[in-house]
Every structure is written in C-alpha cells, then in structure tokens.
Enzyme design. Structure first.
Site, short mmCIF file in Angstrom:
data_model
loop_
_atom_site.label_atom_id
_atom_site.label_comp_id
_atom_site.label_asym_id
_atom_site.label_seq_id
_atom_site.Cartn_x
_atom_site.Cartn_y
_atom_site.Cartn_z
N GLU A 24 -10.73 0.65 -5.24
CA GLU A 24 -9.65 -0.17 -4.73
C GLU A 24 -10.39 -1.61 -4.34
OE1 GLU A 24 -6.80 0.63 -1.75
OE2 GLU A 24 -6.97 2.81 -2.13
N CYS A 83 0.62 -1.17 -0.04
CA CYS A 83 0.05 -0.17 -0.02
C CYS A 83 0.85 1.27 0.10
CB CYS A 83 -0.86 -0.02 1.20
SG CYS A 83 -2.06 1.15 1.45
N HIS A 119 -3.10 -4.67 -10.17
CA HIS A 119 -4.07 -3.27 -10.69
C HIS A 119 -4.34 -3.54 -12.09
CE1 HIS A 119 -3.72 -0.17 -7.48
NE2 HIS A 119 -2.53 -1.13 -7.12
N GLY A 175 -2.13 2.48 -6.92
CA GLY A 175 -3.00 2.93 -8.08
C GLY A 175 -2.02 3.80 -9.07
N1 LIG Z 1 -6.73 -2.04 -1.97
C1 LIG Z 1 -5.34 -2.63 -2.11
C2 LIG Z 1 -4.32 -2.13 -1.06
C3 LIG Z 1 -4.21 -0.56 -0.40
C4 LIG Z 1 -3.66 0.12 -1.78
C5 LIG Z 1 -3.88 1.68 -1.63
N2 LIG Z 1 -4.39 2.22 -0.64
C6 LIG Z 1 -2.42 2.44 -1.97
O1 LIG Z 1 -2.27 3.40 -1.35
O2 LIG Z 1 -1.47 1.89 -2.48
C7 LIG Z 1 -5.17 -3.80 -2.61
O3 LIG Z 1 -5.75 -4.65 -2.10
O4 LIG Z 1 -4.15 -4.31 -3.26
#
Ligand SMILES: N[C@H](CCC[C@H](N)C(=O)O)C(=O)O
Length: 290
Positions: A219, A79, A170, A231
């Site tokens: 997300e 993250c 992604h 992202g």
């Molecule tokens: N929802 C993402 C994790 C959080 C990513 C995001 N909040 C960031 O800042 O990279 C996943 O399940 O891969």
C-alpha cells in the site's frame, strides 16, 4: 504546557487496522498537525500502532465526512476497509443512525448500505463507484491514454503493469504465485516510481478461476497490509477489463476474504465491495507526546 486527552477507537477490517477519532463535535487534532500526529500514533512501537488514522467529521452536504491518513502521514482519497470500519463506528456510537449512508470522501460521494442485528453492524456494502483507466486521471505520466498491460523493466526484470484509479491510484500485476517477499521487493519501487506523480498502491494478483483471485498489496504510504479494499476492487476491475474475471469475484487476501460485485455502466466498470469490520478497543491518549 497542560496535557489534553484524546479518545480513540482501534478497529480493523480483515486485519487492515485503523485508529478512529471523532471530530464531529470540533477539531481534535489541528489540521497542520495531523500528518505528524498520524505518523506517531501509527508507530507500532512508540504509538498505538495502525495502518492509518480515520477522522470522522461533519459534512456540509452529505450525511457525514470520512478522511483517511496512511501511517506515513499522507492523506488518501479513499479506503475500502477503512470506510467499513467508519460505518460501523458512526452507526454503533449513535453519530449517524442510518442504514444507508451518503459519505463525503476525497474520492467523492460513497453510498454505504449496512446490515445490522440487535443494533450492531454485521456487514457493510459499499458502492465503490466507477473506475477510470485514463492515464491523466490515475495519474500516470505517459503519452499513452491508458496504461494497461504495459511491459516495464524493473530491477532488470520485465513485468506487466496495469494502472487504474478507483478513487485512489492502483497498479495491478498478475503473477503466477502470490509472494510477500516479491511484493516487499517490487512494491516500493513501483509505489515511488516517477511515472506515478502521486505514488501508487501496488497489487500482486493470482487468478485462481474466473470467480476467485488471491492477492497481496503493497500500500502507498503504509507497505504490506493484511488487506486492501480498494486494492481488491482495483484488481477485480482490471481482471474484468482483461477478460480474466466474471462479475462476482471472491478476493482472498492475507487477512481474509472480500466479496466484489462488478457492474458496467456507460462503458465504464464499477464495483460493490461487501465485508465486515471489527471494533477492537477504545483508548485514551494523553497529549503532548511524553
Ligand atoms: N494506502 C491507500 C489508502 C488505504 C487503502 C486501503 N487500506 C483500503 O482498504 O482500500 C492509498 O494511499 O491510496
């Protein structure tokens, strides 16, 4: 049953907000109880509210260990916004007083460089590592080795998808206009599509010019967030791969801006992400949930 109190810290990076819990002196939330705990504490009505929970713990072979759980209780590999919150937290709380941190994550070792002033962390530069476009590594269930600019039919509409793994999975869709409504409509369909066995984050991206994009992310495990660091990295790397972007890119997210710096090594594309993080409040939870 006697109650126990749990200390937590609420933080955010560009409005992508997380609850941090320090387990460096021992487990606070039992491993098997973590998913349920996360779901409850992230509830914005019945809990503290957040996009997820970050657990800080000792690492056997690096400086410290980072774990991130989405609001739906699922654990993610990495993250970008969360690890910046984590770096500020461990530095300012004296858990790890290092300006260059080697952090253990489920996406491997991440190197963080902190800029500080008067012992406070002003910004954090994260080497997000090299991306992979290999379908089997993302993962995407397809006979094709990669999944770039693939035309897919969703809700009777044809859209072009590109899939990439930047530590977590992604999907990037280039659009003429960034629309939250469109992201809310299409995001969950793609997140949960059977070609993504581990689901996927979904990024809707408008290229403003070769050095600037505007985007919004649905997300995995959360829904729309005000910012998504991985992202932003995934969108910039896919944009670079498709010849739309230069190496220095400003990413405009609903919650603010991130600076992404692309690098190319051994025919692969990686990125640095630099940005701030904010400590909002400290709290005390009394468990079990009343
Ligand atoms: N929802 C993402 C994790 C959080 C990513 C995001 N909040 C960031 O800042 O990279 C996943 O399940 O891969």
């Amino acid at each position: 049953m006697n109650t126990k109190t749990i200390l937590f810290t609420k933080m955010h990076a560009l409005g992508n907000d997380y609850i941090l819990i320090d387990e460096t002196r021992g487990e606070i939330v039992k491993e098997r109880e973590k998913p349920e705990f996360v779901k409850k504490i992230c509830d914005r009505n019945f809990g503290v509210g957040g996009d997820g929970v970050i657990f800080v713990s000792k690492s056997d072979n690096l400086d410290i260990k980072f774990r991130i759980f989405n609001a739906d209780g699922s654990e993610a590999e990495m993250c970008g916004n969360g690890i910046r919150c984590f770096a500020k937290y461990v530095y300012e709380k004296g858990i790890l007083r290092k300006k260059r941190m080697k952090v253990e994550t489920l996406a491997g070792e991440k190197i963080l460089n902190l800029k500080t002033k008067n012992n406070l962390v002003e910004s954090i530069k994260v080497d997000m590592g090299l991306a992979t476009f290999k379908s089997e590594k993302i993962p995407v269930k397809t006979k094709d080795k990669t999944f770039i600019n693939k035309v897919c039919k969703l809700n009777d509409k044809k859209i072009k998808l590109s899939a990439v793994n930047v530590g977590n999975p992604h999907t990037v869709i280039f659009v003429d206009e960034v629309s939250r409504d469109y992201a809310e409509k299409i995001g969950p369909v793609i997140e949960n599509h059977p070609i993504f066995p581990e689901r996927t984050n979904v990024n809707f991206v408008k290229v403003l010019n070769p050095n600037e994009i505007k985007m919004i992310t649905w997300e995995r495990g959360v829904g729309i967030t005000l910012a998504c660091g991985t992202g932003a990295v995934a969108s910039t790397i896919v944009g670079r791969k498709l010849g739309k972007l230069n190496k220095e890119v400003t990413v405009n997210l609903p919650g603010g801006r991130l600076k992404i710096e692309i690098y190319e090594k051994n025919n692969k594309i990686g990125a640095f992400m630099e940005g701030k993080a904010t400590m909002v409040f400290e709290g005390i939870l009394s468990m079990p949930w009343q």
